[in-house]
Design an enzyme around this catalytic site. Structure first.
Site, PDB file in Angstrom:
ATOM      1  N   SER A  67      -0.329 -41.455  92.598  1.00 10.93           N
ATOM      2  CA  SER A  67       0.748 -40.602  92.804  1.00 10.93           C
ATOM      3  C   SER A  67       0.505 -39.117  92.552  1.00 10.93           C
ATOM      4  CB  SER A  67       1.170 -40.954  91.871  1.00 10.93           C
ATOM      5  OG  SER A  67       1.767 -39.999  90.836  1.00 10.93           O
TER       6      SER A  67
ATOM      7  N   TYR B 135       4.147 -36.763  76.038  1.00  6.99           N
ATOM      8  CA  TYR B 135       4.431 -37.653  77.323  1.00  6.99           C
ATOM      9  C   TYR B 135       4.542 -38.515  76.423  1.00  6.99           C
ATOM     10  CZ  TYR B 135       3.416 -40.369  80.888  1.00  6.99           C
ATOM     11  OH  TYR B 135       3.550 -40.950  82.191  1.00  6.99           O
TER      12      TYR B 135
HETATM   13  N1  LIG Z   1       0.634 -41.695  88.958  1.00 10.76           N
HETATM   14  C1  LIG Z   1       0.074 -42.601  87.440  1.00 10.76           C
HETATM   15  O1  LIG Z   1      -0.556 -42.475  86.463  1.00 10.76           O
HETATM   16  C2  LIG Z   1       1.363 -42.857  86.145  1.00 10.76           C
HETATM   17  C3  LIG Z   1       1.490 -43.321  84.689  1.00 10.76           C
HETATM   18  C4  LIG Z   1       1.554 -43.974  83.966  1.00 10.76           C
HETATM   19  C5  LIG Z   1       3.242 -43.949  84.036  1.00 10.76           C
HETATM   20  N2  LIG Z   1       3.299 -43.039  85.131  1.00 10.76           N
HETATM   21  C6  LIG Z   1       5.280 -43.038  85.170  1.00 10.76           C
HETATM   22  O2  LIG Z   1       5.217 -43.093  86.645  1.00 10.76           O
HETATM   23  C7  LIG Z   1       7.039 -42.484  87.147  1.00 10.76           C
HETATM   24  C8  LIG Z   1       6.702 -41.937  88.037  1.00 10.76           C
HETATM   25  O3  LIG Z   1       5.345 -41.486  88.724  1.00 10.76           O
HETATM   26  P1  LIG Z   1       4.538 -40.884  89.672  1.00 10.76           P
HETATM   27  O4  LIG Z   1       3.147 -41.882  89.017  1.00 10.76           O
HETATM   28  O5  LIG Z   1       4.898 -41.176  91.022  1.00 10.76           O
HETATM   29  O6  LIG Z   1       4.503 -39.413  89.860  1.00 10.76           O
HETATM   30  P2  LIG Z   1       5.377 -38.665  90.803  1.00 10.76           P
HETATM   31  O7  LIG Z   1       4.723 -39.161  92.726  1.00 10.76           O
HETATM   32  O8  LIG Z   1       4.834 -37.114  90.316  1.00 10.76           O
HETATM   33  O9  LIG Z   1       6.776 -39.090  90.774  1.00 10.76           O
HETATM   34  C9  LIG Z   1       7.733 -38.824  89.723  1.00 10.76           C
HETATM   35  C10 LIG Z   1       9.379 -38.760  90.669  1.00 10.76           C
HETATM   36  O10 LIG Z   1      10.144 -38.755  89.989  1.00 10.76           O
HETATM   37  C11 LIG Z   1      10.840 -37.851  90.314  1.00 10.76           C
HETATM   38  N3  LIG Z   1      12.029 -36.642  89.446  1.00 10.76           N
HETATM   39  C12 LIG Z   1      10.942 -36.046  88.702  1.00 10.76           C
HETATM   40  N4  LIG Z   1      12.128 -34.888  87.394  1.00 10.76           N
HETATM   41  C13 LIG Z   1      13.314 -35.880  88.423  1.00 10.76           C
HETATM   42  C14 LIG Z   1      13.948 -35.382  87.872  1.00 10.76           C
HETATM   43  N5  LIG Z   1      15.167 -34.746  87.169  1.00 10.76           N
HETATM   44  N6  LIG Z   1      15.802 -36.392  88.172  1.00 10.76           N
HETATM   45  C15 LIG Z   1      15.277 -37.336  89.411  1.00 10.76           C
HETATM   46  N7  LIG Z   1      14.405 -37.781  89.788  1.00 10.76           N
HETATM   47  C16 LIG Z   1      12.770 -36.798  89.178  1.00 10.76           C
HETATM   48  C17 LIG Z   1      10.462 -37.768  91.285  1.00 10.76           C
HETATM   49  O11 LIG Z   1      11.678 -36.764  92.205  1.00 10.76           O
HETATM   50  P3  LIG Z   1      12.371 -35.586  92.435  1.00 10.76           P
HETATM   51  O12 LIG Z   1      10.973 -34.346  92.393  1.00 10.76           O
HETATM   52  O13 LIG Z   1      12.947 -35.220  94.167  1.00 10.76           O
HETATM   53  O14 LIG Z   1      13.328 -35.632  91.480  1.00 10.76           O
HETATM   54  C18 LIG Z   1       9.271 -37.972  92.214  1.00 10.76           C
HETATM   55  O15 LIG Z   1      10.076 -39.159  92.557  1.00 10.76           O
HETATM   56  C19 LIG Z   1       6.939 -41.470  86.495  1.00 10.76           C
HETATM   57  O16 LIG Z   1       8.069 -42.332  84.942  1.00 10.76           O
HETATM   58  C20 LIG Z   1       5.575 -41.383  85.894  1.00 10.76           C
HETATM   59  O17 LIG Z   1       5.550 -40.773  83.737  1.00 10.76           O
HETATM   60  C21 LIG Z   1       2.475 -42.790  86.243  1.00 10.76           C
END
Ligand SMILES: NC(=O)c1ccc[n+]([C@@H]2O[C@H](COP(=O)([O-])OP(=O)(O)OC[C@H]3O[C@@H](n4cnc5c(N)ncnc54)[C@H](OP(=O)(O)O)[C@@H]3O)[C@@H](O)[C@H]2O)c1
Length: 317
Positions: A232, A197
């Site tokens: 999330s 990651y």
């Molecule tokens: N939340 C945190 O603490 C945090 C911290 C740092 C960075 N981030 C980053 O924020 C971004 C969003 O994550 P989140 O925190 O909102 O987590 P999340 O709630 O798990 O959302 C992840 C999103 O990515 C989509 N996704 C996963 N695999 C995919 C694929 N193969 N094709 C298209 N879409 C896909 C999922 O939709 P589907 O399953 O419907 O495809 C979902 O909408 C990510 O890049 C994550 O690394 C999050």
């Protein structure tokens, strides 16, 4: 007079440390939130968000719809995207035709050009592309298969690069646009159990930092958003060792969850970065925020902290 200046500087430093301790974003981002351009100016812009079916992407869609931005919502789960679309329309600031659902798999690279055609046929332009889809990881390097490493790098890096490549000719032809990518504080500092990651998020910094320089003369801006823990499904969905295994299957809870920034707050700060055409923003509470500053400005202290942390985790096992 000298005393006066020294006390003035000391007071300034104490205030900054206090602000930093209580902050949920980097200090320049919080300055822009107070004194910069309002996110309201994103009204009418066409913003394409991937990973829009939950978490940060969903919250961003909801907040953008409140200021009247037109939206393209992408992820794999169409029914979840329709739910998010409904949520956006219910704000009353956007009509049904202003929110387009385009299901997309980030790793189905050969479908991305078709998705772009679909969006252009509907809206005629893309003002902002937010590359946000992704998955995290909870497994040590030694426990992660090559397939697991490949899976995360393909999804978190090549998935974003592929869609950006597909949208770019349109933006370059128009001579305007903004490309946003969701990195992470894991693209600033390392943490045990997240090697692939971290690798993917550090890679985004390299790809999109270079792109920023290359696109400067085309009037296209590139914003790297680095969230720390945000509410999330990211931890539950985190990959454990191999692509088909996720953290929630283990029924574990992550203690880091307790201090998460709320998703709507993250989305609002995200929009401050977009509206002010910033280059990089950090959205996180402490200790992660201070860690990001330490890793950036005094890396040997940051590395020492992580080595100590990894050793203490090993002892507990
Ligand atoms: N939340 C945190 O603490 C945090 C911290 C740092 C960075 N981030 C980053 O924020 C971004 C969003 O994550 P989140 O925190 O909102 O987590 P999340 O709630 O798990 O959302 C992840 C999103 O990515 C989509 N996704 C996963 N695999 C995919 C694929 N193969 N094709 C298209 N879409 C896909 C999922 O939709 P589907 O399953 O419907 O495809 C979902 O909408 C990510 O890049 C994550 O690394 C999050």
């Amino acid at each position: 007079m000298l005393d006066f200046i020294v006390y003035g500087v000391l007071l300034f430093l104490v205030v900054q440390v206090f602000r930093l301790w209580r902050a949920d974003g980097d200090l320049s981002l919080l300055w822009y939130e107070k004194f910069g351009e309002s996110p309201a100016q994103l009204a009418g812009q066409v913003v394409w968000i991937t990973g829009a079916s939950s978490g940060i992407g969903e919250a961003l869609a909801a907040e953008l719809s409140r200021v009247g931005a037109k939206l393209v919502l992408s992820a794999r789960r169409k029914e979840e995207l329709e739910r998010v679309k409904q949520r956006c329309v219910e704000t009353g600031k956007v009509a049904d035709k202003d929110v387009l659902v385009v299901p997309l798999d980030s790793v189905a690279y050969d479908t991305h050009a078709g998705c772009v055609e679909q969006v252009l046929a509907h809206f005629g332009k893309v003002d902002v592309l937010v590359n946000n889809s992704g998955r995290s990881q909870r497994s040590l390097f030694s426990e992660t298969s090559l397939e697991g490493n490949r899976f995360l790098l393909e999804l978190n890096v090549l998935g974003q690069v592929s869609l950006t490549n597909a949208v770019l000719p349109h933006m370059m032809e128009r001579g305007e646009g903004q490309i946003v990518v969701t990195g992470s504080t894991s693209g600033i500092f390392v943490s045990p159990g997240t090697s692939a990651y971290c690798g993917s998020k550090f890679a985004l910094r390299g790809f999109y930092g270079t792109l920023r320089a290359e696109l400067h003369s085309y009037n296209i801006d590139v914003l790297l958003v680095c969230p720390g823990p945000v509410e999330s499904n990211v931890v539950e969905n985190a990959m454990v060792g191999q692509p088909d295994k996720s953290y929630n299957q283990d029924g574990k809870l992550d203690p880091a969850h307790a201090n998460d920034v709320s998703a709507p707050r993250c989305a609002r700060l995200f929009m401050v970065g977009m509206a002010n055409r910033l280059e990089e923003i950090w959205i996180s509470r402490n200790p992660y925020l201070i860690n990001a500053y330490l890793f950036t400005y005094v890396p040997f202290i940051g590395n020492w902290i992580m080595k100590t942390m990894a050793a203490s985790q090993k002892k507990k096992q």
